[in-house]
Design a protein around this motif. Sequence first.
Motif, PDB file in Angstrom:
ATOM      1  N   PHE A  72       0.790  -1.411   0.072  1.00 33.02           N
ATOM      2  CA  PHE A  72       0.024   0.171   0.111  1.00 33.02           C
ATOM      3  C   PHE A  72       0.722   1.221   0.014  1.00 33.02           C
ATOM      4  CE2 PHE A  72      -2.532  -3.314   2.064  1.00 33.02           C
ATOM      5  CZ  PHE A  72      -3.508  -3.351   1.337  1.00 33.02           C
ATOM      6  N   GLY A 123      -1.958  -3.233  -4.371  1.00 37.43           N
ATOM      7  CA  GLY A 123      -2.231  -2.409  -3.412  1.00 37.43           C
ATOM      8  C   GLY A 123      -2.769  -1.224  -3.773  1.00 37.43           C
ATOM      9  N   LEU A 160      -6.755   0.082  -2.737  1.00 36.84           N
ATOM     10  CA  LEU A 160      -6.914   1.510  -2.153  1.00 36.84           C
ATOM     11  C   LEU A 160      -7.889   2.191  -3.117  1.00 36.84           C
ATOM     12  CD1 LEU A 160      -3.520   2.584  -0.858  1.00 36.84           C
ATOM     13  CD2 LEU A 160      -5.555   1.974   0.737  1.00 36.84           C
TER      14      LEU A 160
END
Length: 544
Positions: A66, A167, A171
């Motif tokens: 992330f 990631g 998100l």
Amino acid sequence: MRGTDPRSIAGKAPTPERHVALVVVGAGVTGIAAAIEAARAGIEVMLIDEHPIDNDMMAMDAPLCFGQRIDPSVRNRALMLERVVETNPGLASAYEAGVDVQLGTYVWGAFVNGPTVQELPAPMLGLADDRRSWLVGYDRLIVAAGARDVLLGFPGWERAGTLGAGGAAALLVRYRALAARRLVVLGSGALGLQTAALALEHGVEVAGVVEVGARVRGHAATATALAERGVSFYTAHTIHEARGRTGEIESVVLVAVDGTGKPIRGGLKEIACDAVCWAIGLVPSVELLHLVGARLRFVSSLGGWVPEVDARMRTSVPTVFAAGDCAGFHDGRLATPDVAHAQGRWAGLAAAESLGARARSETQHEVPVVSPAPDTGPHAYWQAWLDSLIAAGGWEVNVCQCEEVTRRELVETKPPRYLKWDSPQMNARRLATLLRDGPVNQDQIKRLTRAGMGPCQSRRCREQVGLLLAQAAGTTLDRIPLPTFRPPIRPLPLNVLWPADEPAAMRDTWVSWFGIPTQFSPHWTAGMAVDEPTAHARLILSDE
């Protein structure tokens, strides 16, 4: 009658909190399809998925990268749960089918009987949420754990803003919490082009797509559509460094490279951005399959190490099935989500049938297969990127961020710098000397350099470590074995892993190992010759 030895294993076997006929790990397209089909066949099913991931774990880039580009809204667990359910409509179908859906639940271990363990009543999984951990027994297991991001190091990649494609997608779509405004994508192909398109769709500006090769990979029509929306393509380029003054990425410097990946003099370009996304590939998540003893093999066209499965998605362990991206990933699968769904249905039906459920007519059909294109072996592509990064950034770049191990220290097998350990033996040792004793072993390299031993558990460095070792040893990547995995296979706080249900028999004299005097034994035991301060401390505490 002889008394019970409190230091034996009697009464100390772990006890599962519950037992389920079938556990499915992963609530993506594949896992949900598997759970629904098995439940409709009359099987008790538990579906486990770790989303929404605790924000502390997201900061450690587990399970995806992330890159610390996370909006503060992820701290609101209720909001994130709402978004996870909203963006995954298949979960509602699973609920309606009678599946026990466990969201925000991590699988941190698997425990099965084998050569060194024989007392388990059934195979078990270690589960945890953000508060506690527990054990669940099962009869059948379907692993649909998906794939994780591939990352390579460059100067400045430890700054906040270095993401993986998985990631970034999570998100953007699942959490709607990507804190980036201007993104540079590294790698084209289906994954890179799709990542760029997804970012644009969610209001993130794409400053450029960088490709180390001389041409854009992937569908020309997709690339043309991106170019028409203002996305620049930098072919025959690599990343020289990421810059920023506050520990965060504020720009990247690209450098033009020739056909061998070497920088071309005067070919530097600086691009303002606050995030850099690696989109050169994904790797099947096989840690859990390794723990249950499933046989793995290296298939470059499927992303690396994958489980051996038969036509019914059964692994070499008769009670364990694997489906979806964890059984093999390539770019072609991105355009064919129906294959992941079909594999899940097939695994669910096969698992149900193995439990005695009546087979449905669909079990007579074959699972559709999308084979990778002949020229899509990803490891040669990753190696080309890595060669260009070494040529542009040198050997002093950290390959392992957690333990701060550079590329040079890895191939020279140097001990961690923070140990300040210097000796003639250490200075004389390097990969070439280790090769005299046999093939390269990642576990040995990990212990000598600590590369891969940090909180991310090698999720950010495993592929580049393998590529560097293969290159330095003059061998191919398939000859570099995976490092072994052991519980916990994902980072968790100790207060979560602490077994609140530990039996009294385990707590009593827990520091002894079967009464063998040469091992660590409680020195307060009567008759022990050694007098240790711990014995007095024990007495003082008991007197109080």
